[in-house]
Design a protein around this motif. Structure first.
Motif, PDB file in Angstrom:
ATOM      1  N   PHE A  33       0.850  -1.199   0.000  1.00 14.32           N
ATOM      2  CA  PHE A  33       0.000   0.000   0.000  1.00 14.32           C
ATOM      3  C   PHE A  33       0.878   1.238   0.000  1.00 14.32           C
ATOM      4  CE2 PHE A  33       0.514  -1.407   4.415  1.00 14.32           C
ATOM      5  CZ  PHE A  33       1.091  -0.284   4.992  1.00 14.32           C
ATOM      6  N   ASN A  34       0.290   2.372  -0.333  1.00 16.04           N
ATOM      7  CA  ASN A  34       1.012   3.639  -0.313  1.00 16.04           C
ATOM      8  C   ASN A  34       1.067   4.187   1.101  1.00 16.04           C
ATOM      9  OD1 ASN A  34       1.365   3.666  -3.145  1.00 16.04           O
ATOM     10  ND2 ASN A  34      -0.701   4.529  -3.421  1.00 16.04           N
ATOM     11  N   LEU A  35       2.106   4.938   1.392  1.00 13.45           N
ATOM     12  CA  LEU A  35       2.204   5.580   2.702  1.00 13.45           C
ATOM     13  C   LEU A  35       1.074   6.588   2.881  1.00 13.45           C
ATOM     14  CD1 LEU A  35       6.035   6.368   3.026  1.00 13.45           C
ATOM     15  CD2 LEU A  35       4.793   4.377   3.913  1.00 13.45           C
ATOM     16  N   THR A  36       0.577   6.714   4.104  1.00 16.57           N
ATOM     17  CA  THR A  36      -0.383   7.768   4.415  1.00 16.57           C
ATOM     18  C   THR A  36       0.351   9.108   4.416  1.00 16.57           C
ATOM     19  OG1 THR A  36      -0.021   7.653   6.798  1.00 16.57           O
ATOM     20  CG2 THR A  36      -1.707   6.195   5.861  1.00 16.57           C
ATOM     21  N   THR A  37      -0.416  10.189   4.410  1.00 18.56           N
ATOM     22  CA  THR A  37       0.202  11.528   4.460  1.00 18.56           C
ATOM     23  C   THR A  37       1.069  11.672   5.708  1.00 18.56           C
ATOM     24  OG1 THR A  37      -1.708  12.444   3.279  1.00 18.56           O
ATOM     25  CG2 THR A  37      -0.289  13.997   4.468  1.00 18.56           C
ATOM     26  N   ALA A  38       0.577  11.169   6.842  1.00 18.93           N
ATOM     27  CA  ALA A  38       1.335  11.269   8.091  1.00 18.93           C
ATOM     28  C   ALA A  38       2.615  10.432   8.024  1.00 18.93           C
ATOM     29  CB  ALA A  38       0.470  10.814   9.269  1.00 18.93           C
ATOM     30  N   GLN A  39       2.526   9.223   7.483  1.00 20.38           N
ATOM     31  CA  GLN A  39       3.723   8.384   7.343  1.00 20.38           C
ATOM     32  C   GLN A  39       4.761   9.055   6.449  1.00 20.38           C
ATOM     33  OE1 GLN A  39       1.623   4.794   6.033  1.00 20.38           O
ATOM     34  NE2 GLN A  39       2.643   3.658   7.680  1.00 20.38           N
ATOM     35  N   ALA A  40       4.298   9.617   5.345  1.00 19.66           N
ATOM     36  CA  ALA A  40       5.219  10.278   4.417  1.00 19.66           C
ATOM     37  C   ALA A  40       5.915  11.459   5.084  1.00 19.66           C
ATOM     38  CB  ALA A  40       4.465  10.737   3.173  1.00 19.66           C
ATOM     39  N   ARG A  41       5.166  12.222   5.875  1.00 20.40           N
ATOM     40  CA  ARG A  41       5.755  13.368   6.579  1.00 20.40           C
ATOM     41  C   ARG A  41       6.817  12.906   7.577  1.00 20.40           C
ATOM     42  NH1 ARG A  41       1.646  14.693   9.561  1.00 20.40           N
ATOM     43  NH2 ARG A  41       2.522  13.788  11.444  1.00 20.40           N
ATOM     44  N   VAL A  42       6.489  11.890   8.343  1.00 21.27           N
ATOM     45  CA  VAL A  42       7.419  11.386   9.358  1.00 21.27           C
ATOM     46  C   VAL A  42       8.642  10.756   8.698  1.00 21.27           C
ATOM     47  CG1 VAL A  42       7.697   9.607  11.130  1.00 21.27           C
ATOM     48  CG2 VAL A  42       5.683  11.093  11.149  1.00 21.27           C
ATOM     49  N   GLN A  43       8.423  10.025   7.608  1.00 18.97           N
ATOM     50  CA  GLN A  43       9.556   9.410   6.901  1.00 18.97           C
ATOM     51  C   GLN A  43      10.530  10.484   6.424  1.00 18.97           C
ATOM     52  OE1 GLN A  43      10.219   9.272   3.258  1.00 18.97           O
ATOM     53  NE2 GLN A  43      12.034   8.013   3.681  1.00 18.97           N
ATOM     54  N   LYS A  44       9.987  11.597   5.971  1.00 15.02           N
ATOM     55  CA  LYS A  44      10.836  12.705   5.506  1.00 15.02           C
ATOM     56  C   LYS A  44      11.605  13.324   6.678  1.00 15.02           C
ATOM     57  CE  LYS A  44      10.616  16.911   2.686  1.00 15.02           C
ATOM     58  NZ  LYS A  44       9.725  17.852   1.952  1.00 15.02           N
ATOM     59  N   GLU A  45      10.960  13.456   7.847  1.00 15.92           N
ATOM     60  CA  GLU A  45      11.637  14.009   9.025  1.00 15.92           C
ATOM     61  C   GLU A  45      12.819  13.128   9.432  1.00 15.92           C
ATOM     62  OE1 GLU A  45       7.634  16.054  11.063  1.00 15.92           O
ATOM     63  OE2 GLU A  45       8.462  14.168  11.846  1.00 15.92           O
ATOM     64  N   ILE A  46      12.590  11.816   9.441  1.00 20.39           N
ATOM     65  CA  ILE A  46      13.643  10.886   9.851  1.00 20.39           C
ATOM     66  C   ILE A  46      14.760  10.855   8.815  1.00 20.39           C
ATOM     67  CG2 ILE A  46      14.153   8.439  10.283  1.00 20.39           C
ATOM     68  CD1 ILE A  46      11.322   8.224  11.485  1.00 20.39           C
ATOM     69  N   GLU A  47      14.397  10.855   7.546  1.00 19.65           N
ATOM     70  CA  GLU A  47      15.409  10.865   6.482  1.00 19.65           C
ATOM     71  C   GLU A  47      16.261  12.126   6.586  1.00 19.65           C
ATOM     72  OE1 GLU A  47      15.036  11.407   1.808  1.00 19.65           O
ATOM     73  OE2 GLU A  47      14.421   9.370   2.432  1.00 19.65           O
ATOM     74  N   GLY A  48      15.626  13.260   6.915  1.00 15.03           N
ATOM     75  CA  GLY A  48      16.371  14.503   7.090  1.00 15.03           C
ATOM     76  C   GLY A  48      17.388  14.399   8.206  1.00 15.03           C
ATOM     77  N   ASP A  49      17.007  13.758   9.303  1.00 15.94           N
ATOM     78  CA  ASP A  49      17.941  13.551  10.422  1.00 15.94           C
ATOM     79  C   ASP A  49      19.103  12.655  10.011  1.00 15.94           C
ATOM     80  OD1 ASP A  49      16.473  15.117  12.078  1.00 15.94           O
ATOM     81  OD2 ASP A  49      15.846  13.535  13.457  1.00 15.94           O
TER      82      ASP A  49
END
Length: 698
Positions: A267-283
Motif C-alpha cells: 500500500f502507499n504511505l499515508t500523508t502522516a507516514q510520508a511526513r514522518v519518513q521525511k523528518e527521519i530521512e532529514g535527520d
C-alpha cells in the motif's frame, strides 16, 4: 524578641515572625506544610467569597459561598456538642450551626441584633444552613464589610490544624505588607516584557486579595505562576536536548531498498507516514546524530517507517538494529522485517536470550564481520559478546523502560549510531515533548485507509452466556478470540478476580470444549510462549487466554474478538493497547469489557467513555485526566517534580509558549543579565536529576 509590624521580612523568614503567630498557630501552619513566608504566599485560596453582594436568604443556593445579613432569632446550646442560631431577613430564615466545644458562644449573639455571616451554603431537611460560618455583629448604622475574600482549603482541614481562613488571611496580609519588594524574579526580564507578565508581588497580592469587581482577572495571575514552572521545565529539557546533540554519520538518501520495502508493504504511505519518513530521512542525512521519538497510535504503520530508515542506512553500507521488549515480539518483528525486505540482498537475523550458545556464537561472528545487515532482538543485542562491524542506526521500542545507561551501552556498540525510539503509547503532543525533551518528536497521527474500527461494548455478567454464543459462531467462521485477565493464578486476597489459568480451564471444560484453548503469560518459558502464539496464529487453538503480555505489538490478523475481564483494573491507555491486537484484518472486530458486580460506578462510566472512541490520543488524555499528572506513566520514575501550579495535561498553551521562549533563550543566552541568569539557574536546581531520568511511557 518578636519582630514588630514595621520590620521588613525576607521570603525565607519563618512564619513565626508574622504578627499574631504564636507557638500554637505556628505548629498549626506547620501541619499545613507552611514553614516560611514564601510557603504562606504560595498557599493560595481554594476559592473566593464575593461579599460585594448581600444575598437574600430565599436566593441561597446549595454549595455556593454567600454573604447574608439578618436579625438574630432564637439560639440553642447543647453543651459541649452544638450551638445554633436562627437568622432571619425579609425573605426567609437561615440556620447557623457550630459544632464542638462552643459553650463560650452562648450570650455573644443578642436576639434582635443584626448579624453579617458568610460561608458555604448547605441544606438540611430542605432548609438552608451555614456550618461554622464567619460572622460580624453589626451595631447601629454599621454596614457589612464588602469585598472579595479568600477561602483557604476546606474548613475541616483548617479546623484540624486549629486555624481558620480569617487567621490565614491576616497572616498573608501581614506578609504582603512586610516583604516590601523582596520578590526575586526567576524569569529573564525580556521574557516578562515579551509576555507582559505582571510582577510577582502584584501576582500574589491579587491572588490573595483581588482588587477587581469580580474574579475575571484571576486566571491571568495563576497563569503567571504556571508559566514560570513551565519555563524552567522547558529550559531544562531544551538544555538536555542540546547536550545530546553531537556529530553523527552523514547518510545519503537511496532509492533501491526503499522501493523494495514500499513494494512489499502492498500500500502507499499515508500523508502522516510520508511526513514522518521525511523528518527521519532529514535527520539521517544531516551531520548531527539523530535522537528521535517516533510516536503513533495502534496500527498507524510505525514498523514500515522503521524499515525505510533501516533501508537507507543499510544502502549506505551500515548495519541497523531493532530491539523489542519481549521475545514474542522480537520473533514477530523478525518475521515482519523479513517480509518487508523480501527480494532484497539484506540479511536479517534474530538475537534472543533463549538461543543456544553455539547458534548465538555463529550469529555474533557474522554480525561482527558485517555479514548481517539488520539485527532484530531483545536485550541480548546489548550483551557484551554482541558486536557490530558498522552500526549506523539503533531502533528501540521504549516499552523496555529503557534507561539512559542502557541507551549509552547500545550507542557504544557503534561509532556514532543514530537513535530512533519507537512508542506505541499515544501521548498528547505537548506532553510527549515535555516527557521526552531530549528527543525530537515525530507523530503518525493518521491510520491507514480501509481499516475497520473495532466495536466496543460493556457486558454485564447476566449477558455472558449470550456473548459466549456469539463468540462460538465467530470462531466457527474462522475467527480468533483473546480472553485477557489481570492475574496468572487465583489469589486469596483477591478472590473475586478471575485468573488466566482458571479461565483457561473453565473455557476448555465448560464453554468451548470443542475448540482448542491456549494459555499465555509472562511466567511461561520462551518456547511455550512461542508455541502458544503459533498455535493461535494457525488456528489450532482459536481461543487464547492471556495476561497483558499480548498488550504491545502482537499481530494476528485473524484475531477479531477480545474479551477483557475486570477491565476496571486497567488504565484506559492500556485497554486501548490491548484492543489494538484485534481489528488488524478484513473482518469486523469486537471488544467486550466484562463488568463484574464489584466494578465501581465511576469506573463503569469511565469504561463507557472508552467504548465510544477509538482515538488513542483522546483515550490517553482521558486516562491522564483520570489518573492525574502525578500518576502519569513515567513521570515519577523519570524524576519529574510535583508542580505547585502547572498541570502538564491542561496547560498545553502555556507549555508551548514556554518551550518557544526557552529555545529563544538558549539561542542567545547573553541577552539575559548575569544576575537574572543566576536566579534562573537556582530555580532549575529542582530539575537537576532529570538528566539521569528513565524514559518510560509503558
Amino acid at each position: 524578641m518578636k519582630t514588630t509590624l514595621k520590620d521588613p521580612l525576607l521570603l525565607d523568614a519563618s512564619v513565626d515572625a508574622l504578627s499574631g503567630i504564636g507557638n500554637r498557630r505556628s505548629a498549626a501552619f506547620h501541619e499545613l506544610n507552611i514553614r516560611t513566608v514564601w510557603d504562606l504566599l504560595n498557599f493560595l485560596p481554594r476559592t473566593y467569597l464575593n461579599r460585594r453582594h448581600i444575598v437574600p436568604i430565599r436566593e441561597l443556593q446549595e454549595g455556593a459561598f454567600a454573604s447574608v445579613v439578618g436579625r438574630i432569632g432564637r439560639s440553642q446550646l447543647i453543651p459541649r456538642k452544638r450551638f445554633s442560631i436562627e437568622l432571619e431577613d425579609d425573605s426567609g430564615s437561615l440556620l447557623l450551626v457550630w459544632f464542638g466545644r462552643v459553650d463560650y458562644m452562648k450570650g455573644k449573639f443578642p436576639e434582635g441584633e443584626r448579624l453579617n455571616v458568610w460561608g458555604k451554603v448547605g441544606f438540611f431537611r430542605d432548609s438552608p444552613q451555614l456550618v461554622h460560618p464567619e460572622y460580624r455583629l453589626l451595631s447601629g448604622d454599621d454596614i457589612p464589610e464588602k469585598g472579595i475574600f479568600p477561602i483557604y482549603t476546606r474548613p475541616e482541614e483548617l479546623k484540624e490544624a486549629a486555624i481558620d481562613s480569617k487567621i490565614v488571611r491576616a497572616a498573608v496580609r501581614d506578609a504582603l505588607e512586610r516583604t516590601r519588594e523582596h520578590y526575586p524574579e526567576a524569569l529573564p526580564s525580556w521574557v516578562l516584557k515579551k509576555r507582559a507578565w505582571p510582577a510577582l508581588k502584584t501576582v500574589y497580592r491579587e491572588l490573595h486579595f483581588p482588587s477587581g469587581e469580580d474574579l475575571s482577572a484571576l486566571p491571568s495571575y495563576y497563569n503567571r505562576l504556571k508559566y514560570e514552572e513551565a519555563f524552567h521545565l522547558c529550559l531544562k529539557m531544551e538544555r538536555l536536548q542540546r547536550a545530546h546533540e553531537e556529530a553523527g554519520i552523514v547518510f545519503h538518501a537511496g532509492e533501491r531498498l526503499k522501493k523494495q520495502v514500499l513494494l512489499n508493504t502492498g500500500f502507499n504511505l499515508t500523508t502522516a507516514q510520508a511526513r514522518v519518513q521525511k523528518e527521519i530521512e532529514g535527520d539521517l542525512c544531516s551531520a548531527k546524530r539523530m535522537n528521535r521519538l517516533l510516536q503513533g497510535d495502534v496500527g498507524s504503520g510505525k514498523t514500515v517507517i522503521c524499515a525505510l530508515a533501516a533501508a537507507l542506512v543499510v544502502e549506505n553500507g551500515y548495519q541497523a538494529a531493532f530491539m523489542a521488549p519481549t521475545e514474542i515480539l522480537a520473533r514477530q518483528h523478525y518475521r515482519e522485517w523479513c517480509r518487508l525486505f523480501a527480494g532484497s540482498d539484506v540479511r536479517i537475523e534474530l538475537f534472543t536470550g533463549s538461543q543456544r550458545a553455539a547458534d548465538r556464537a555463529v550469529l555474533e561472528e557474522a554480525l561482527a564481520e558485517g555479514r548481517i545487515q539488520l539485527a532484530v532482538g531483545t536485550h541480548a543485542l546489548f550483551s557484551e559478546s554482541t558486536r557490530f562491524r558498522r552500526l549506523g542506526l539503533l531502533m528501540v521500542d521504549e516499552q523496555h523502560r529503557f534507561g539512559v545507561a542502557q541507551r549509552l551501552a547500545l550507542k557504544q556498540k557503534g561509532e556514532r549510531p543514530d537513535m530512533l525510539v519507537v512508542s506505541a503509547t499515544p501521548i498528547p503532543r505537548t506532553l510527549a515533548l515535555t516527557l521526552f525533551g531530549d528527543l525530537r518528536l515525530s507523530v503518525i497521527d493518521e491510520l491507514p485507509p480501509g481499516r475497520i474500527p473495532v466495536k466496543s461494548f460493556r457486558v454485564t455478567e447476566p449477558k455472558r452466556r449470550e456473548m459466549n454464543e456469539f463468540i462460538r459462531k465467530r470462531i466457527i467462521s474462522g475467527g480468533r478470540v483473546f480472553f485477557i485477565l489481570p492475574l496468572v493464578e487465583e489469589s486469596e486476597k483477591q478472590q473475586e478476580v478471575l485468573s488466566v489459568k482458571g479461565m483457561a480451564d473453565r473455557l476448555k471444560q465448560e464453554v468451548y470444549p470443542e475448540f482448542g484453548v491456549g494459555l499465555l503469560h509472562g511466567g511461561l518459558p520462551s518456547e511455550e510462549k512461542e508455541a502458544a502464539m503459533e498455535a493461535f496464529r494457525n488456528g489450532t487453538t482459536p481461543v487464547l487466554c492471556a495476561t497483558t503480555v499480548v498488550e504491545v505489538g502482537v499481530d494476528v490478523p485473524e484475531a477479531d474478538i477480545m474479551v477483557i475481564e475486570h477491565p476496571e483494573r486497567f488504565g484506559l491507555a492500556q485497554l486501548h493497547q490491548l484492543r489494538g491486537r484485534i481489528g488488524r484484518g478484513k473482518r469486523e472486530s469486537f471488544c467486550f469489557l466484562l463488568i463484574g458486580p464489584t466494578c465501581p460506578e465511576e469506573a463503569y462510566e469511565r469504561l463507557g467513555r472508552f467504548t465510544e472512541t477509538s482515538d488513542g490520543f483522546r483515550i490517553a488524555e482521558m486516562d491522564f485526566e483520570w489518573r492525574g499528572p502525578g500518576e502519569l506513566s513515567g513521570m515519577r520514575q523519570a524524576g519529574f517534580p510535583e508542580f505547585r501550579f502547572l498541570n502538564l495535561l491542561k496547560d498545553r498553551a502555556l507549555l508551548e509558549m514556554a518551550r518557544e521562549d526557552a529555545q529563544e533563550h538558549e539561542d542567545d543566552p547573553e541577552r539575559t543579565p548575569a544576575e537574572e541568569a543566576k536566579r534562573m539557574d537556582e530555580a532549575l536546581a529542582r530539575f537537576s536529576h532529570l538528566s539521569e531520568r528513565v524514559l518510560m511511557t509503558g
